[in-house]
Design a protein around this motif. Sequence first.
Motif: not given
Lengths: 247, 242, 250
Positions: C219, C225, C229-233, C235-236, C248
């Motif tokens: 990502e 951002k 607000h991370p989008e990928q799992e 990344t989280k 976050y």
Amino acid sequence: MQMNIQLPDLIASLNSGFRYLPTTFILSFVPLSAGLVFGTLIALVQVFKVPVLRKIFAVFVSIYSGIPSVVALLIYNLLYITQFNKIAAFFGSSLTVREVSPIYVALFTFSLSSIVLMSETIRGALLSIDKGQFEAGYSVGLTTRQILRRIVLPQVVPVILPPLTNHVVGSIKNTSIVMTIGVMDVLNGAIVPAETTYRFLEGYIASALIYWAVNALLEFLLRRLETHTGKFRNTECTDSATEYKND
Amino acid sequence: MIDFFSWQRLADNFPKLLIYLPVTFGIVGIAAAAGILLGMLIAVVCIRRVPVLNQICTVFISFMRGTPMLVQMLVAYYGIPLLLELLFGVDSRRWPKIVFVYITFALNQGAFLSELLRSSILAIPQGQTEAGLSVGLTPFRTFRRIVMPQAARIALPGLSLDVVGLFQETSLVYMVGVIDVLGRAQTIAAQTGHVLECYILIAVFFVVISLLLRSAFSGFEEKLTYGSREPAAEDADEHSAA
Amino acid sequence: MIEVKNIKKSFGKLRVLHDVSIKVGTGDVVVILGPSGSGKTTLLRCINFLEKADAGSLTIGEKTVDFAKCSKKDILEIRRRTAFVFQNYNLFNNKTALENVMEGLVAARGMPRNIARERAEHELEKVGLTDRLDYYPCRLSGGQQQRVGIARAVALDPDVILFDEPTSALDPELVGETLEVIKKVAKEGRTMIVVTHEMSFAEDVADNVVFMDGGYIVEEGTPQKIFTHPEQERTKQFLRRILPQSEYTI
């Protein structure tokens, strides 16, 4: 068997031995030079992993370093004495073994073993160079040759000096075995007076003193050189530990 | 050329020479053992800077390191009987020559090994000694149980190099009349006039011994350091995961 | 402008970079995050050819190079447009701090010594080491050595400076100071690619954050951002381990 030590005989032997010091120097420095030149070549071949040669050298070095100098000297001398006349005749020369000094056999023997020993020392020193120094050099845009000359070589020199000092001292001591093949060096020279006076102990003590003095001087000089070329190194750091803490 | 080298003579001389190898092993064994003891003593004297002895040791080491082995043997052979006669009234003229060789080699090794041992001992951090004393061990026991074993491990590579060199140096003893393999070769030379096979056999002996010794020592070193290297690798992993 | 297109790199059978592309605008600071083994350091080292990539292309300014088919001249030219700051500093041990900074200028770029010296002194002053110019690396602390390393890189006036975990080898107390120095460099408008674990640095200075894992870019986006607000799992997962919970929201 003598039961005392006479000073005049000692002095006579010292003088006599001293006269042959140049021969001893030749017998040690010529092989040392050969060792530096060819030993470096062999070490470079091994470190840079040149395909076929590397294995050949590795095997040769590990086998040849197992042969004592005396044995090698005896073998080469035997070959030399028995084959010289035939080979000389082959090349159309009228020289005989008797006319040529046996010192060449000694020089050959010592050079060969010096090359073998030095190659190992130099190889170890090259391998001890931190790869990061090369990478830093590349990252600021230097070529390999520049890095070797400006960064790596200055760092290798003080690393190599202690074992080199041992080689030099060892080389000088090793020359004494030429006694077996009749070369006139310090040892043989020191006992020349003893052949008439039979004061051998003084002769041997005299030769010991000469070797001792020469080696002590060489060690002192080489140690100075090591300090001078190694100014950038850790030995300074341990003294200035307090400055380090004032960050 | 045909009579120059003969496989037959090689085979004949092999057993004749082989039985003299123990002489060489004997010299190496005694020199190493005595050398380590003497070297240890000298190392301690130097480290603790014992007043007079320290200076004597420094001169002694300088002499042994600065003079050729051959010269040392010759001086010992002619000089020790003199010394013993003067100091102790001992008549050593009829002692077998090999005794003088043992003495010379032991002294020589003592000097060289003392340097090796000294730097190995100094490489052990002061903290180890302090820890030993603080759990109640006497200085001597601290040294013997804590410092020395660690120093021994550090000294091992240098020691193996030294022993290999020791073997090579024994080839000199025939020059003072001791009958070892090389000495026997010389008598064969006098008897038969052919000695090349002997020299080659001897060269092979030494090469084989040297190779065996070096691989034995490096195997030993590996076994010894295996335990102490592992934790360091684990620490490194923890750092990089952060 | 720096652009890496479709770079691939394997070490033997191990694929370390799987077709990675990254673009850095002039004056931008890009921070690359990721776990060990994600390929982020390899990516960096491929850019200045400390590792040789198997495929892909690199564009720096107007010069483009194909990794598979580049000549020694190409490599040298790229190296003269980039600068590298190492995790373990890699200062030239046999040269003083001043000489370290001057080395690339004098020997690789043929700059006259007095001009190189002036520039080197200037850069070392900017990192706060004016009183250590004649010290050899062994007499400098880790933080000081790294500052020399940074000065060395900046003095070369490169198109991009590559930072490989510049503070990972430092004592915790020194990390802050060194990051301040790096932030100053960023504020001067230098183009930088920084591999680091220091999240606060990324938040303060980065224009773009790239998260890598397993040889892929998972990502990328602005720090705000990615961190909030991370989008990928994946990344989280990574951020969960690194950042304190309050930072976050999913």
